[in-house]
Design a protein around this motif. Structure first.
Motif, PDB file in Angstrom:
ATOM      1  N   LEU A  37       0.837  -1.199   0.000  1.00  0.00           N
ATOM      2  CA  LEU A  37       0.000   0.000   0.000  1.00  0.00           C
ATOM      3  C   LEU A  37       0.872   1.249   0.000  1.00  0.00           C
ATOM      4  O   LEU A  37       2.008   1.220   0.463  1.00  0.00           O
ATOM      5  CB  LEU A  37      -0.900   0.007   1.239  1.00  0.00           C
ATOM      6  CG  LEU A  37      -1.980  -1.065   1.290  1.00  0.00           C
ATOM      7  CD1 LEU A  37      -2.694  -1.006   2.625  1.00  0.00           C
ATOM      8  CD2 LEU A  37      -2.963  -0.884   0.155  1.00  0.00           C
ATOM      9  N   ASP A  38       0.298   2.322  -0.488  1.00  0.00           N
ATOM     10  CA  ASP A  38       1.018   3.589  -0.486  1.00  0.00           C
ATOM     11  C   ASP A  38       1.314   4.003   0.952  1.00  0.00           C
ATOM     12  O   ASP A  38       0.525   3.731   1.870  1.00  0.00           O
ATOM     13  CB  ASP A  38       0.187   4.671  -1.172  1.00  0.00           C
ATOM     14  CG  ASP A  38      -0.003   4.380  -2.650  1.00  0.00           C
ATOM     15  OD1 ASP A  38       0.707   3.491  -3.169  1.00  0.00           O
ATOM     16  OD2 ASP A  38      -0.839   5.040  -3.273  1.00  0.00           O
ATOM     17  N   CYS A  39       2.439   4.676   1.145  1.00  0.00           N
ATOM     18  CA  CYS A  39       2.822   5.049   2.501  1.00  0.00           C
ATOM     19  C   CYS A  39       3.818   6.201   2.483  1.00  0.00           C
ATOM     20  O   CYS A  39       4.373   6.559   1.453  1.00  0.00           O
ATOM     21  CB  CYS A  39       3.426   3.869   3.245  1.00  0.00           C
ATOM     22  SG  CYS A  39       4.964   3.271   2.526  1.00  0.00           S
ATOM     23  N   VAL A  40       4.034   6.752   3.667  1.00  0.00           N
ATOM     24  CA  VAL A  40       5.048   7.773   3.902  1.00  0.00           C
ATOM     25  C   VAL A  40       5.841   7.321   5.111  1.00  0.00           C
ATOM     26  O   VAL A  40       5.264   6.804   6.069  1.00  0.00           O
ATOM     27  CB  VAL A  40       4.402   9.153   4.178  1.00  0.00           C
ATOM     28  CG1 VAL A  40       5.466  10.178   4.532  1.00  0.00           C
ATOM     29  CG2 VAL A  40       3.590   9.611   3.000  1.00  0.00           C
ATOM     30  N   ALA A  41       7.161   7.505   5.086  1.00  0.00           N
ATOM     31  CA  ALA A  41       7.995   7.105   6.217  1.00  0.00           C
ATOM     32  C   ALA A  41       9.091   8.144   6.425  1.00  0.00           C
ATOM     33  O   ALA A  41       9.645   8.676   5.466  1.00  0.00           O
ATOM     34  CB  ALA A  41       8.623   5.730   5.960  1.00  0.00           C
ATOM     35  N   LYS A  69       5.774   6.465  -0.995  1.00  0.00           N
ATOM     36  CA  LYS A  69       5.415   5.456  -1.990  1.00  0.00           C
ATOM     37  C   LYS A  69       4.000   5.762  -2.466  1.00  0.00           C
ATOM     38  O   LYS A  69       3.059   5.799  -1.674  1.00  0.00           O
ATOM     39  CB  LYS A  69       5.460   4.044  -1.416  1.00  0.00           C
ATOM     40  CG  LYS A  69       5.119   2.998  -2.473  1.00  0.00           C
ATOM     41  CD  LYS A  69       5.086   1.602  -1.922  1.00  0.00           C
ATOM     42  CE  LYS A  69       4.818   0.574  -3.010  1.00  0.00           C
ATOM     43  NZ  LYS A  69       3.650   0.818  -3.829  1.00  0.00           N
ATOM     44  N   ALA A  70       3.886   6.028  -3.766  1.00  0.00           N
ATOM     45  CA  ALA A  70       2.584   6.320  -4.377  1.00  0.00           C
ATOM     46  C   ALA A  70       2.479   5.476  -5.629  1.00  0.00           C
ATOM     47  O   ALA A  70       3.115   5.766  -6.640  1.00  0.00           O
ATOM     48  CB  ALA A  70       2.455   7.802  -4.699  1.00  0.00           C
ATOM     49  N   GLY A  71       1.693   4.410  -5.547  1.00  0.00           N
ATOM     50  CA  GLY A  71       1.589   3.493  -6.677  1.00  0.00           C
ATOM     51  C   GLY A  71       2.929   2.825  -6.914  1.00  0.00           C
ATOM     52  O   GLY A  71       3.591   2.376  -5.974  1.00  0.00           O
ATOM     53  N   PRO A  72       3.381   2.787  -8.166  1.00  0.00           N
ATOM     54  CA  PRO A  72       4.667   2.137  -8.443  1.00  0.00           C
ATOM     55  C   PRO A  72       5.878   3.049  -8.207  1.00  0.00           C
ATOM     56  O   PRO A  72       7.013   2.603  -8.330  1.00  0.00           O
ATOM     57  CB  PRO A  72       4.554   1.788  -9.934  1.00  0.00           C
ATOM     58  CG  PRO A  72       3.664   2.840 -10.484  1.00  0.00           C
ATOM     59  CD  PRO A  72       2.673   3.160  -9.395  1.00  0.00           C
ATOM     60  N   ASP A  73       5.614   4.304  -7.852  1.00  0.00           N
ATOM     61  CA  ASP A  73       6.716   5.262  -7.690  1.00  0.00           C
ATOM     62  C   ASP A  73       7.100   5.426  -6.227  1.00  0.00           C
ATOM     63  O   ASP A  73       6.253   5.667  -5.366  1.00  0.00           O
ATOM     64  CB  ASP A  73       6.322   6.622  -8.261  1.00  0.00           C
ATOM     65  CG  ASP A  73       6.037   6.545  -9.750  1.00  0.00           C
ATOM     66  OD1 ASP A  73       6.753   5.791 -10.439  1.00  0.00           O
ATOM     67  OD2 ASP A  73       5.104   7.215 -10.214  1.00  0.00           O
ATOM     68  N   VAL A  74       8.378   5.315  -5.965  1.00  0.00           N
ATOM     69  CA  VAL A  74       8.921   5.536  -4.623  1.00  0.00           C
ATOM     70  C   VAL A  74       9.892   6.700  -4.724  1.00  0.00           C
ATOM     71  O   VAL A  74      10.865   6.637  -5.471  1.00  0.00           O
ATOM     72  CB  VAL A  74       9.642   4.285  -4.086  1.00  0.00           C
ATOM     73  CG1 VAL A  74      10.245   4.563  -2.716  1.00  0.00           C
ATOM     74  CG2 VAL A  74       8.688   3.103  -4.025  1.00  0.00           C
TER      75      VAL A  74
END
Length: 129
Positions: A37-41, A69-74
């Motif tokens: 899943l999309d996330c922020v760290a 992380k948003a979709g396939p882009d990190v």
């Protein structure tokens, strides 16, 4: 996944076909797989690991920053990153970078001290005249 590592003044890395990522946060180490899943760290200084589709594992020494992380882009935004070498050489490069930063800090403090001393001397001269 597509991985982009951003520094304050340039793009450090922009690469596609990443099969997994391992990152360090203040809460511990986490792994990212393409379907996560999309996330922020919030990243802490440490070793950032990613594996390309050909199975090669790459290591980056990163300073604190943020991962999104948003979709396939990190996207990873950090203050500083060192990479392109094996894990053994990475430690040596980080130590050299720390020594260089220490020397720059010490030179800046010395210069600042000289400026302050010059200013105080001139103020004292003005008060006496």
């Amino acid at each position: 996944m597509n991985l982009k590592v951003l520094l304050p003044f340039r793009v450090f890395l922009d690469i596609g076909q990443i099969s997994r990522i391992v990152l360090e946060t203040s809460a511990g180490a986490y792994g990212l797989l393409p379907r996560r899943l999309d996330c922020v760290a919030a990243l802490v200084p440490g070793i950032f690991t990613y594996e390309t589709a050909d199975g090669r594992v790459h290591y980056l020494a990163v300073d604190e920053g943020v991962l999104l992380k948003a979709g396939p882009d990190v996207s990873v935004s950090v203050r500083n990153a060192i990479g392109g070498v094996g894990l053994g050489q990475l430690r040596e490069l980080v130590e050299q970078d720390f020594r260089r930063h220490d020397a720059e800090e010490q030179a800046a403090r010395t210069t600042l001290r000289k400026i302050e001393t010059g200013l105080l001397t001139r103020l004292e001269t003005l008060q006496q005249s």
